[in-house]
Write an enzyme that holds these catalytic residues in place. Structure first.
Site, PDB file in Angstrom:
ATOM      1  N   GLY A 128      35.247  39.989  38.114  1.00 50.59           N
ATOM      2  CA  GLY A 128      34.472  40.535  36.828  1.00 50.59           C
ATOM      3  C   GLY A 128      35.325  40.575  35.606  1.00 50.59           C
ATOM      4  CG  ASP A 181      47.399  38.010  40.719  1.00 52.12           C
ATOM      5  OD1 ASP A 181      48.627  38.277  41.466  1.00 52.12           O
ATOM      6  OD2 ASP A 181      47.173  37.928  39.634  1.00 52.12           O
TER       7      ASP A 181
END
EC number: 3.5.1.25
Length: 406
Positions: A270, A295
């Site tokens: 988001g 990540d």
């Protein structure tokens, strides 16, 4: 991991296979899935597989886990993760690796690629040596499946949170020497395909069975297509740190969206990508070519504060990590279970599709689908048990629990 796995029966669960959700139970023997039995047709087979009723009467010899109606998913495989819980793979030591693999195991991850940063050759080689030793010494938590070299062969125009002091043109000699010194360790290499020497390196990587990925790149569409023709087959954190889409120059992004041979990572938190852009990706790509990644950096699983990434100071505030100096997004504090939850709850994907993006698709790209990445008879029991809200209750690797919330 323990090679003497106990027999295990997981009952009362919604089993997420690649085709459907099956309510029933799963029997595990020797770390392998022995049977998957649906409630509506398991009466006869349960006598052989065992269920809670039989177990109570002594009819089943082994551990029984009551899933309490929750989800049983294949363990997640994270192809792009830098760290977590105060550890970073660039620290190149077992203590840090334990922190990372332990934290991500608690979030449902059973396998991952130790991802490096743009750094000196010497520091990258320290990570390769440390991961190789860690694999040989045995792992306590989630499995390190190999190494993802993210940089240093990237574009100066799109460094993101990478240290620009160490950006270099692709060096085929380095790749060859690393592959010789650590056979089979390097699984993926991210580079900017427009840089001098990139196509030669991509072709060599493909010949060695190593995934060649585009990332931190200013490649125009034609350069991406030429790289794909040479063997490039992956895009890291799609949309982020790459040339965007323009109707007269489709750019890096245009090539990723329209080239079916390219797997596309997405950071579904988001923050990194707007949900409408994720929708565009899902409309453009075959569903088996989209991969969820975190990540994640050392700040994942930690409170707000100051951290580090690739030698650069990072501030974590409200769960979002940014470089202290420039304010650029610096990896994430995301977990794989949170990414799956986002895809189900926000993007409204069926859980089967979200699960494939977190487990099955990365397993296929890594050549591991014959043994893991989905719940099927004969495959390894790499599993994550959650409640109905996708909160991890237990993570299982090869039939052995590596995390238990209870």
């Amino acid at each position: 991991m323990n090679s003497n796995q106990k027999n295990l029966l997981i009952t009362n669960v919604q089993i997420v296979t690649e085709q459907a959700v099956v309510t029933g139970h799963v029997k595990i023997s020797g770390g392998i899935i022995e049977s998957i039995i649906a409630d509506n047709d398991h009466r006869d087979e349960a006598r052989a597989a065992g269920d809670t009723g039989m177990a109570d009467q002594g009819g089943y010899e082994g551990e029984i886990i009551d899933g309490k109606g929750g989800w049983l998913l294949p363990g997640f495989i994270d192809m792009h993760v830098h760290g977590g819980f105060g550890g970073d793979f660039m620290y190149a030591n077992a203590e840090s690796f334990d922190r990372i693999t332990g934290f991500h195991a608690s979030q449902g991850t059973t396998g991952m690629l130790a991802t490096t940063m743009t750094a000196s050759r010497k520091d990258i080689e320290k990570v390769l040596e440390a991961v190789s030793a860690y694999q040989k010494n045995g792992m306590l938590h989630a499995e390190l499946l190999g190494v993802h070299l993210e940089g240093p062969f990237i574009s100066e125009k799109w460094p993101g949170a990478q240290n620009p002091d160490y950006i270099a043109d692709p060096q085929l000699e380095w790749l060859q020497q690393w592959a010789k010194a650590y056979p089979g360790l390097v699984k993926m290499v991210t580079m900017a395909p427009e840089k001098p020497g990139a196509r030669e390196s991509i072709a060599w990587l493909k010949s060695q069975g190593i995934i060649a990925a585009a990332g931190h790149t200013d490649a125009v569409y034609a350069e991406m297509i030429a790289a794909a023709d040479c063997g490039l087959s992956h895009a890291v954190h799609t949309y982020n740190a790459m040339r965007g889409l323009h109707h007269r120059e489709p750019g890096t992004l245009g090539a990723v969206l329209t080239t079916d041979s390219i797997y596309a990572e997405i950071i579904a938190d988001g923050e990194h990508v707007h949900p409408a852009a994720i929708s565009l990706l899902l409309c453009s790509k075959p569903k088996d070519k989209v991969i969820l990644v975190t990540d994640a950096i050392e700040a994942a699983g930690m409170p707000d504060g100051e951290y580090e990434l690739g030698g650069l100071p990072v501030v974590l505030r409200g769960g979002t990590a940014r470089l202290k100096d420039s304010g650029a997004l610096a990896g994430s504090s995301l977990s794989m279970i949170a990414a799956l939850r986002y895809m189900v709850n926000v993007m409204k994907l069926p859980v089967t599709e979200a699960s494939r993006m977190a487990s099955g698709n990365p397993a296929r790209e890594l050549g591991l689908a014959d043994m893991t990445g989905s719940i099927a008879v004969g495959k390894r029991a790499d599993l994550v048990l959650t409640d109905l809200d996708f909160n991890v209750q237990q993570t299982i690797l090869r039939g052995t629990s590596i995390f238990n919330a209870g």
